[in-house]
Design an enzyme around this catalytic site. Sequence first.
Site, PDB file in Angstrom:
ATOM      1  N   ASN A   1      12.162 120.100  26.110  1.00 43.12           N
ATOM      2  CA  ASN A   1      11.781 118.762  26.559  1.00 43.12           C
ATOM      3  C   ASN A   1      13.055 118.030  26.979  1.00 43.12           C
ATOM      4  O   ASN A   1      14.048 118.044  26.237  1.00 43.12           O
ATOM      5  CB  ASN A   1      11.086 118.003  25.429  1.00 43.12           C
TER       6      ASN A   1
ATOM      7  N   HIS B   1      17.789 121.016  22.487  1.00 49.23           N
ATOM      8  CA  HIS B   1      17.100 121.945  21.590  1.00 49.23           C
ATOM      9  C   HIS B   1      16.037 122.705  22.350  1.00 49.23           C
ATOM     10  O   HIS B   1      15.378 122.159  23.232  1.00 49.23           O
ATOM     11  CB  HIS B   1      16.487 121.223  20.387  1.00 49.23           C
TER      12      HIS B   1
HETATM   13  P1  AMP Z   1      11.616 116.650  21.118  1.00 53.58           P
HETATM   14  O1  AMP Z   1      10.405 115.787  21.267  1.00 53.58           O
HETATM   15  O2  AMP Z   1      11.638 117.820  22.062  1.00 53.58           O
HETATM   16  O3  AMP Z   1      12.894 115.857  21.120  1.00 53.58           O
HETATM   17  O4  AMP Z   1      11.435 117.351  19.696  1.00 53.58           O
HETATM   18  C1  AMP Z   1      12.160 117.026  18.558  1.00 53.58           C
HETATM   19  C2  AMP Z   1      11.614 117.905  17.475  1.00 53.58           C
HETATM   20  O5  AMP Z   1      12.461 117.812  16.360  1.00 53.58           O
HETATM   21  C3  AMP Z   1      10.204 117.533  17.011  1.00 53.58           C
HETATM   22  O6  AMP Z   1       9.334 118.653  17.184  1.00 53.58           O
HETATM   23  C4  AMP Z   1      10.404 117.169  15.545  1.00 53.58           C
HETATM   24  O7  AMP Z   1       9.331 117.570  14.732  1.00 53.58           O
HETATM   25  C5  AMP Z   1      11.677 117.917  15.218  1.00 53.58           C
HETATM   26  N1  AMP Z   1      12.429 117.357  14.110  1.00 53.58           N
HETATM   27  C6  AMP Z   1      12.826 116.061  13.951  1.00 53.58           C
HETATM   28  N2  AMP Z   1      13.523 115.904  12.814  1.00 53.58           N
HETATM   29  C7  AMP Z   1      13.582 117.136  12.233  1.00 53.58           C
HETATM   30  C8  AMP Z   1      14.151 117.638  11.033  1.00 53.58           C
HETATM   31  N3  AMP Z   1      14.823 116.840  10.182  1.00 53.58           N
HETATM   32  N4  AMP Z   1      14.010 118.957  10.750  1.00 53.58           N
HETATM   33  C9  AMP Z   1      13.345 119.766  11.601  1.00 53.58           C
HETATM   34  N5  AMP Z   1      12.782 119.358  12.755  1.00 53.58           N
HETATM   35  C10 AMP Z   1      12.885 118.052  13.061  1.00 53.58           C
END
Ligand code: AMP
Length: 112
Positions: free
Chosen positions: A85, A98
């Site tokens: 994303n 990511h």
């Molecule tokens: P995005 O919307 O592509 O920025 O996705 C960010 C992702 O990070 C989401 O799927 C969240 O669930 C994940 N996320 C946020 N904080 C954490 C955390 N502390 N540990 C693992 N995943 C996380």
Amino acid sequence: MSSVFSKIISKEIPADILYEDDLCLAFRDINPQAPVHFLVIPKNVIESMAGLTAEDEEVVGRCLIVASRVAAEQGLVNGYRLIANTLEDGGQEVPHLHFHVLGGRKLRWPPG
Ligand code: AMP
């Protein structure tokens, strides 16, 4: 820009880490959208896919190899989806590059 992922890299906050090396980290998403859902991130801060340069070639390449390897280790023999994303229209919430890997169920297309 520092983000929650910087704190995962520095182990200030816990994560379910699946793989780690000098350049990359893979850990389970805290809010899984599929039976297997993990993230692969570079350890250096790169905000997003937008603006990648040739200097990022090694780390981004490594992240994709790690995604492939961990997907295999997680048993995703029938396939999976790799998603980055990007910025606002891409629905990016964490400003640290990511790659999502989702699998373990049939995924729909197109995404919303
Ligand atoms: P995005 O919307 O592509 O920025 O996705 C960010 C992702 O990070 C989401 O799927 C969240 O669930 C994940 N996320 C946020 N904080 C954490 C955390 N502390 N540990 C693992 N995943 C996380």
